[in-house]
Motif scaffolding. Structure first.
Motif, PDB file in Angstrom:
ATOM      1  N   ALA A 278     -24.067  19.094  35.855  1.00 54.20           N
ATOM      2  CA  ALA A 278     -24.461  20.174  36.763  1.00 54.20           C
ATOM      3  C   ALA A 278     -23.655  20.156  38.064  1.00 54.20           C
ATOM      4  CB  ALA A 278     -25.954  20.066  37.083  1.00 54.20           C
ATOM      5  N   ASP A 279     -23.081  19.024  38.422  1.00 54.06           N
ATOM      6  CA  ASP A 279     -22.320  18.888  39.667  1.00 54.06           C
ATOM      7  C   ASP A 279     -20.827  19.125  39.494  1.00 54.06           C
ATOM      8  OD1 ASP A 279     -24.727  18.156  40.796  1.00 54.06           O
ATOM      9  OD2 ASP A 279     -24.276  16.006  40.775  1.00 54.06           O
ATOM     10  N   GLY A 280     -20.340  19.073  38.265  1.00 57.16           N
ATOM     11  CA  GLY A 280     -18.907  19.104  38.003  1.00 57.16           C
ATOM     12  C   GLY A 280     -18.180  20.300  38.581  1.00 57.16           C
ATOM     13  N   ASP A 281     -18.690  21.501  38.346  1.00 51.94           N
ATOM     14  CA  ASP A 281     -17.992  22.701  38.816  1.00 51.94           C
ATOM     15  C   ASP A 281     -17.855  22.735  40.335  1.00 51.94           C
ATOM     16  OD1 ASP A 281     -17.619  23.566  36.238  1.00 51.94           O
ATOM     17  OD2 ASP A 281     -19.260  25.025  36.274  1.00 51.94           O
TER      18      ASP A 281
ATOM     19  N   MET B  87     -19.106   4.852  30.304  1.00 56.07           N
ATOM     20  CA  MET B  87     -17.915   4.982  31.119  1.00 56.07           C
ATOM     21  C   MET B  87     -18.256   5.647  32.444  1.00 56.07           C
ATOM     22  SD  MET B  87     -14.261   6.627  30.216  1.00 56.07           S
ATOM     23  CE  MET B  87     -13.678   7.748  31.462  1.00 56.07           C
ATOM     24  N   ALA B  88     -17.798   5.031  33.525  1.00 60.45           N
ATOM     25  CA  ALA B  88     -18.009   5.563  34.859  1.00 60.45           C
ATOM     26  C   ALA B  88     -16.727   6.186  35.401  1.00 60.45           C
ATOM     27  CB  ALA B  88     -18.481   4.457  35.801  1.00 60.45           C
ATOM     28  N   VAL B  89     -15.619   5.477  35.220  1.00 61.23           N
ATOM     29  CA  VAL B  89     -14.334   5.895  35.783  1.00 61.23           C
ATOM     30  C   VAL B  89     -13.240   5.216  34.959  1.00 61.23           C
ATOM     31  CG1 VAL B  89     -14.322   4.018  37.478  1.00 61.23           C
ATOM     32  CG2 VAL B  89     -13.042   6.099  37.964  1.00 61.23           C
ATOM     33  N   ALA B  90     -12.061   5.817  34.955  1.00 64.37           N
ATOM     34  CA  ALA B  90     -10.930   5.207  34.249  1.00 64.37           C
ATOM     35  C   ALA B  90      -9.638   5.484  34.993  1.00 64.37           C
ATOM     36  CB  ALA B  90     -10.828   5.760  32.834  1.00 64.37           C
ATOM     37  N   ALA B  91      -8.746   4.510  34.960  1.00 65.26           N
ATOM     38  CA  ALA B  91      -7.367   4.729  35.377  1.00 65.26           C
ATOM     39  C   ALA B  91      -6.726   5.419  34.182  1.00 65.26           C
ATOM     40  CB  ALA B  91      -6.686   3.409  35.697  1.00 65.26           C
TER      41      ALA B  91
ATOM     42  N   VAL C 180     -13.229  10.652  35.917  1.00 64.67           N
ATOM     43  CA  VAL C 180     -14.490  10.291  36.558  1.00 64.67           C
ATOM     44  C   VAL C 180     -15.627  11.012  35.859  1.00 64.67           C
ATOM     45  CG1 VAL C 180     -15.815  10.275  38.708  1.00 64.67           C
ATOM     46  CG2 VAL C 180     -13.339  10.023  38.783  1.00 64.67           C
ATOM     47  N   ARG C 181     -16.678  10.263  35.569  1.00 60.92           N
ATOM     48  CA  ARG C 181     -17.867  10.853  34.964  1.00 60.92           C
ATOM     49  C   ARG C 181     -18.827  11.261  36.072  1.00 60.92           C
ATOM     50  NH1 ARG C 181     -21.035   8.480  29.770  1.00 60.92           N
ATOM     51  NH2 ARG C 181     -22.015  10.453  29.219  1.00 60.92           N
TER      52      ARG C 181
ATOM     53  N   LEU D 278     -14.445  19.122  28.835  1.00 66.45           N
ATOM     54  CA  LEU D 278     -15.617  18.255  28.739  1.00 66.45           C
ATOM     55  C   LEU D 278     -16.418  18.338  30.029  1.00 66.45           C
ATOM     56  CD1 LEU D 278     -13.995  15.110  27.107  1.00 66.45           C
ATOM     57  CD2 LEU D 278     -15.158  17.000  25.984  1.00 66.45           C
ATOM     58  N   HIS D 279     -17.607  18.914  29.950  1.00 67.80           N
ATOM     59  CA  HIS D 279     -18.465  19.039  31.129  1.00 67.80           C
ATOM     60  C   HIS D 279     -18.986  17.659  31.523  1.00 67.80           C
ATOM     61  CE1 HIS D 279     -18.303  23.348  31.048  1.00 67.80           C
ATOM     62  NE2 HIS D 279     -18.446  23.283  29.739  1.00 67.80           N
ATOM     63  N   GLY D 280     -18.942  17.390  32.814  1.00 70.22           N
ATOM     64  CA  GLY D 280     -19.379  16.093  33.305  1.00 70.22           C
ATOM     65  C   GLY D 280     -18.249  15.080  33.394  1.00 70.22           C
ATOM     66  N   TRP D 281     -17.031  15.521  33.110  1.00 68.94           N
ATOM     67  CA  TRP D 281     -15.858  14.650  33.219  1.00 68.94           C
ATOM     68  C   TRP D 281     -14.816  15.376  34.047  1.00 68.94           C
ATOM     69  CZ3 TRP D 281     -15.851   9.824  31.035  1.00 68.94           C
ATOM     70  CH2 TRP D 281     -16.842   9.570  30.097  1.00 68.94           C
ATOM     71  N   LEU D 282     -14.254  14.688  35.025  1.00 69.06           N
ATOM     72  CA  LEU D 282     -13.241  15.287  35.887  1.00 69.06           C
ATOM     73  C   LEU D 282     -11.961  14.465  35.852  1.00 69.06           C
ATOM     74  CD1 LEU D 282     -15.412  16.083  39.030  1.00 69.06           C
ATOM     75  CD2 LEU D 282     -14.766  17.641  37.186  1.00 69.06           C
ATOM     76  N   ARG D 283     -10.849  15.174  35.980  1.00 68.74           N
ATOM     77  CA  ARG D 283      -9.543  14.537  36.136  1.00 68.74           C
ATOM     78  C   ARG D 283      -9.174  14.668  37.608  1.00 68.74           C
ATOM     79  NH1 ARG D 283      -5.947  12.595  33.161  1.00 68.74           N
ATOM     80  NH2 ARG D 283      -6.802  13.366  31.195  1.00 68.74           N
ATOM     81  N   VAL D 284      -8.938  13.527  38.236  1.00 64.17           N
ATOM     82  CA  VAL D 284      -8.605  13.476  39.658  1.00 64.17           C
ATOM     83  C   VAL D 284      -7.139  13.067  39.767  1.00 64.17           C
ATOM     84  CG1 VAL D 284      -9.166  12.423  41.877  1.00 64.17           C
ATOM     85  CG2 VAL D 284     -10.992  12.838  40.201  1.00 64.17           C
TER      86      VAL D 284
END
Length: 110
Positions: free
Chosen positions: A55-58, A38-42, A50-51, A76-82
């Motif tokens: 290390a970049d998430g924070d 998974m790369a991205v999801a609506a 967004v995956r 979940l580290h490495g997953w963001l809600r935009v």
């Protein structure tokens, strides 16, 4: 809540055509997978999931429109809600989608 079909179509316009792309209903939304990852999801809750590299998430969190993804009460580290308002602009959406696609490409194919 169902995912935003207009947002899903905007994502399609960015990610297609790719031979390693797949779409699947996941997490109450519509996920776009690259090489089975998974790369991205609506999101079914609105906006994007967004995956990113854990290390970049924070560094990407902004305290309002970009938050960690939480599932089952766990962050979940490495997953963001935009948030939806963060991707109203096509350039901003493209940046987030491409960030997710680029990270998914670094992962082993499933």
């Amino acid at each position: 809540m169902a995912y935003d079909e207009e947002l899903a179509e905007r994502i399609r316009e960015i990610v297609y055509p790719r031979p390693d792309l797949d779409e699947r209903r996941m997490f109450g939304g519509l996920a776009f997978l690259i090489g089975g990852n998974m790369a991205v999801a609506a999101s079914g809750k609105g906006g994007l999931l967004v995956r990113v590299a854990p290390a970049d998430g924070d560094a990407l969190l902004d305290g309002s429109t970009i938050a960690p993804m939480v599932m089952g009460g766990r962050e979940l580290h490495g997953w963001l809600r935009v948030a939806p308002e963060a991707v109203d602009d096509d350039a901003a959406l493209r940046e987030w989608v491409e960030r997710g696609v680029e990270f998914a490409r670094t992962l082993p194919r499933k």
